[in-house]
Scaffold this active site. Sequence first.
Site, PDB file in Angstrom:
ATOM      1  N   ASP A  14       0.766  -1.145  -0.052  1.00 47.35           N
ATOM      2  CA  ASP A  14       0.178  -0.094  -0.008  1.00 47.35           C
ATOM      3  C   ASP A  14       0.976   1.233  -0.028  1.00 47.35           C
ATOM      4  O   ASP A  14       0.367   2.389  -0.017  1.00 47.35           O
ATOM      5  CB  ASP A  14      -1.027   0.061   1.203  1.00 47.35           C
TER       6      ASP A  14
ATOM      7  N   ASP B  54     -12.648  -6.878   9.688  1.00 42.81           N
ATOM      8  CA  ASP B  54     -12.493  -8.264   9.849  1.00 42.81           C
ATOM      9  C   ASP B  54     -13.729  -8.829  10.407  1.00 42.81           C
ATOM     10  O   ASP B  54     -14.340  -9.705   9.810  1.00 42.81           O
ATOM     11  CB  ASP B  54     -11.189  -8.720  10.642  1.00 42.81           C
TER      12      ASP B  54
HETATM   13  O1  LIG Z   1      -3.956   1.201   4.754  1.00 40.59           O
HETATM   14  C1  LIG Z   1      -3.499   0.196   5.068  1.00 40.59           C
HETATM   15  C2  LIG Z   1      -3.434  -0.287   6.542  1.00 40.59           C
HETATM   16  C3  LIG Z   1      -3.117  -1.600   7.079  1.00 40.59           C
HETATM   17  N1  LIG Z   1      -2.596  -2.499   6.172  1.00 40.59           N
HETATM   18  C4  LIG Z   1      -2.405  -4.069   6.513  1.00 40.59           C
HETATM   19  O2  LIG Z   1      -3.324  -4.514   7.463  1.00 40.59           O
HETATM   20  C5  LIG Z   1      -2.247  -5.280   8.378  1.00 40.59           C
HETATM   21  C6  LIG Z   1      -2.890  -5.265   9.780  1.00 40.59           C
HETATM   22  O3  LIG Z   1      -2.375  -4.053  10.089  1.00 40.59           O
HETATM   23  P1  LIG Z   1      -1.764  -3.929  11.686  1.00 40.59           P
HETATM   24  O4  LIG Z   1      -1.221  -2.453  11.809  1.00 40.59           O
HETATM   25  O5  LIG Z   1      -0.808  -4.909  11.834  1.00 40.59           O
HETATM   26  O6  LIG Z   1      -3.036  -4.009  12.743  1.00 40.59           O
HETATM   27  P2  LIG Z   1      -3.317  -5.276  13.595  1.00 40.59           P
HETATM   28  O7  LIG Z   1      -3.927  -4.339  14.886  1.00 40.59           O
HETATM   29  O8  LIG Z   1      -1.972  -5.856  14.177  1.00 40.59           O
HETATM   30  O9  LIG Z   1      -4.162  -6.135  12.943  1.00 40.59           O
HETATM   31  C7  LIG Z   1      -5.248  -7.001  13.239  1.00 40.59           C
HETATM   32  O10 LIG Z   1      -6.541  -6.213  13.391  1.00 40.59           O
HETATM   33  C8  LIG Z   1      -6.861  -5.742  12.091  1.00 40.59           C
HETATM   34  C9  LIG Z   1      -8.294  -5.138  12.026  1.00 40.59           C
HETATM   35  O11 LIG Z   1      -8.331  -4.268  12.984  1.00 40.59           O
HETATM   36  C10 LIG Z   1      -7.221  -6.981  11.108  1.00 40.59           C
HETATM   37  O12 LIG Z   1      -7.367  -6.590   9.848  1.00 40.59           O
HETATM   38  C11 LIG Z   1      -5.662  -7.788  11.418  1.00 40.59           C
HETATM   39  O13 LIG Z   1      -5.530  -8.933  10.418  1.00 40.59           O
HETATM   40  C12 LIG Z   1      -5.456  -8.043  12.530  1.00 40.59           C
HETATM   41  O14 LIG Z   1      -4.205  -8.873  12.857  1.00 40.59           O
HETATM   42  C13 LIG Z   1      -0.873  -5.077   7.854  1.00 40.59           C
HETATM   43  O15 LIG Z   1      -0.486  -6.311   7.391  1.00 40.59           O
HETATM   44  C14 LIG Z   1      -0.960  -3.723   7.277  1.00 40.59           C
HETATM   45  O16 LIG Z   1       0.090  -3.613   6.486  1.00 40.59           O
HETATM   46  C15 LIG Z   1      -2.738  -2.323   4.605  1.00 40.59           C
HETATM   47  O17 LIG Z   1      -2.530  -3.187   3.977  1.00 40.59           O
HETATM   48  N2  LIG Z   1      -3.288  -1.193   4.355  1.00 40.59           N
END
Ligand SMILES: O=c1ccn([C@@H]2O[C@H](COP(=O)(O)OP(=O)(O)O[C@H]3O[C@H](CO)[C@@H](O)[C@H](O)[C@H]3O)[C@@H](O)[C@H]2O)c(=O)[nH]1
Length: 800
Positions: free
Chosen positions: A108, A482
Amino acid sequence: MRHRDSDSMVLWWITVVGDFWFGVSWLLNQASKLNPIRRVPNIALLNEQFDPPAVAGGGGSSQLPCVDVFINTVDPVDEPVLCTMNSVLSILATDYPVGRHATYFSDDGGSLVHYEALLETARFAALWAPFCRKHRVEPRAPESYFAAAAADGPYAGDAPGQFLDDRRHVRREYEEFKERLAALFTIIPQRSEAYERESTKRGGARATYMADGSHWPGTWIEPAENHKKGQHAAIVQVVLKHPGDEPQLGAPASSDSPLDLSAVDVRLPMLVYIAREKRPGYDHQKKAGAMNVQLRVSALLSNAPFIINFDGDHYINNSAAFRAAMCFMLDGRHGEDTAFVQFPQRFDDVDPTDRYCNHNRVFFDATALGLNGLQGPSYVGTGCMFRRAALYSADPPRWQPGDGVSKLPDNPWRQFGNSMPFINSVPLATHQEHRPVAPPPPASLDDKRLAAELADVSTCAYEDGTEWGYGVGWVYNIATEDVVTGFRIHRKGWRSMYCAMEPDAFRGTAPINLTERLYQILRWSGGSLDMFLSRNCPLLAGRRLHPMQRVAYTNMTIYPISAAFIFAYDLLPLMWLSGSEFYIQKPFQTYAAYMFAGIAMMEMSGLVEIRWAGLTLLDWCRNEQFYMIGATGVYPAAVLHSLLRLVGLKGLPFKLTSKPQSASGGEARERFAELYDVQWAPLLVPTVVVTAVNVAAIGAAAGRVAAGGWSFAQLAGAAGGLVFNAWVLLLLYPFVLGIMGRWSKRPYLLFVMLVVALAAIALAHVALLAVLAPGSVPPFRLGRWWSGVGAIISPASWRF
Ligand SMILES: O=c1ccn([C@@H]2O[C@H](COP(=O)(O)OP(=O)(O)O[C@H]3O[C@H](CO)[C@@H](O)[C@H](O)[C@H]3O)[C@@H](O)[C@H]2O)c(=O)[nH]1
Ligand SMILES: [Mn+2]
């Protein structure tokens, strides 16, 4: 109802409504646990039926279906590129027929570092994947593999004699690979400068250059028009082509490559780089938007009937994981009605006592099993395998009218957008249950048309006026795409399955910094509440949603509301200042007896639950503690956000969770350094206030005792209130450690500080009394604080 003190009526109402709410939410929470089911995949049986060992010389005997793997990332620095590439390597080397899975890497940030890192990774994978296959090593993410003393474990491959030499060689190569990755951050700017110097001589512009000297179509190091974050063209590049279905054995050992790969399939699965188009004026819908582009691009290239998605920071820890998920998807009982198989999220590098409950064990090891018995667990993001058809909003076979074959709608363009090749791919994916499983059809378009089509489905405008993000694909306009995407699938009548396996299927990173962690649960709780207040409210779903699952979804979306009351209760110790009795009427003893019985019952059922789930007391305590920490600051903030959103203001953003920075980049960081970083944010303030109020209450009581203002009976009454204060403080203990920063390495300092604070407050209180009411110490009863106890035992077992 009347009360003799009319000023207290507000408080009286808060407590009555609050207690009622706690009762209801406790019941909701219990109701979703009444039918817990633990399912275990039988991989041996799956292999027997779908993947019998190849006969000598022949290949392609596998009947396992194809899987498209989605992996997402945003920024090569914020989400360390080494960690992301480890995930990619774990996927490329996983134990699944090579021709039957394809990986779609979504960037992204549109960053050249990611693209070139992916090229490097593909090169290194040519050694790494065959090495893993030859010696059957686990896990297949090299960083974790080499970090563990894997060489000492039981050997599972076919060439034990060569293992140590091979491992040493691969390790050396891996170290070099790591250096090449790190070097990208300097090579790309240097190269670009060199090209720039040349081109400026000829009047050209500044740019970021690819290795072949052409302009990078994505984001430039020095942002320029059409080449910056949020504004660049779509890029879809096949990094590794589909390898075909025939195994291809490697070369015997030679001086160039000392690994003997003559008995190992050396093919690599397909790998595709995607940076979707970004344009100002469009809401890019964060991760959900990225995954919908992956969905369309993969449909044109491999169109696998199954999809599994990973966050960039999660890798495959058990390479039998895809097969485990297939056990459920291909199961004769509910397989064809199963839309997704969710695996638990497990994390590396969490501090040993899991101060901020990152492991979420009560959710992943108890609550999720309860949901598993009610049409299936919710979708919680990474590590989830989907049926493609379910994402296209098809009906599950058990709810399909007539012949059980779903048809395209009359106007598929409105639903799916204008790409004819995409629309044609939909029924193929939807009908995959009804045709023999076969490798993906080669793309029927010629290269030029295919490239144009791929670019088209990756543009922002493609989704205009379609159902993408509403009826089709991952759901938009919410911070927790999700849970709501899973819900939309469940309400169509699909099932889901929960699959925990040993060793853990996947592992990832979690935020161990207090502020980051609180922002994460703010996103989750706010997003959940937004879902409850939207058209995806579980109460509005049709009859295909299992009745108890409706209860479960209600429970997991309204939970932040409890916090508003808990917050009020936590501040109750202030109320004794008001001096009047407003809540509990005499006889107090009867009330206390009921309350004790209630608390004992709830704690017992909690204990039984964790015993059953095989959890430790510490897991449970952390769970209770983090619920309270959330309830004092984060959940009230989430409620506020949701209310603001209801009146039309902007919703909660998807704030990226910070990832641990790997030691290899700069100077080596201390282990768990983030745990000791204090980042002040408004989100911390309410919890600080609650802590202070409860400390002050104990201090004031101590002052009162010291001044001899209490009879023994009064003291006994006060003791109850003090237990409540102490309980709140005990629950907030991890939070207080968090704001102590580095000092929390010596927790005894906290107790010293507490004693000093209590003494100071006690003295101040006595002094104040002496001034305000010299010679008299008015009697008061702390007993009424008791009413707050209901608040701290309310249910707390969703993920946070
Ligand atoms: O504009 C964006 C923002 C995030 N992501 C991806 O989304 C994922 C999750 O983001 P992260 O910042 O790691 O958030 P977490 O809080 O760790 O994620 C949890 O919570 C999210 C929902 O809030 C779920 O989508 C994830 O699968 C879950 O692991 C990562 O791979 C990011 O690269 C994108 O691809 N584009
Ligand atoms: Mn994450």
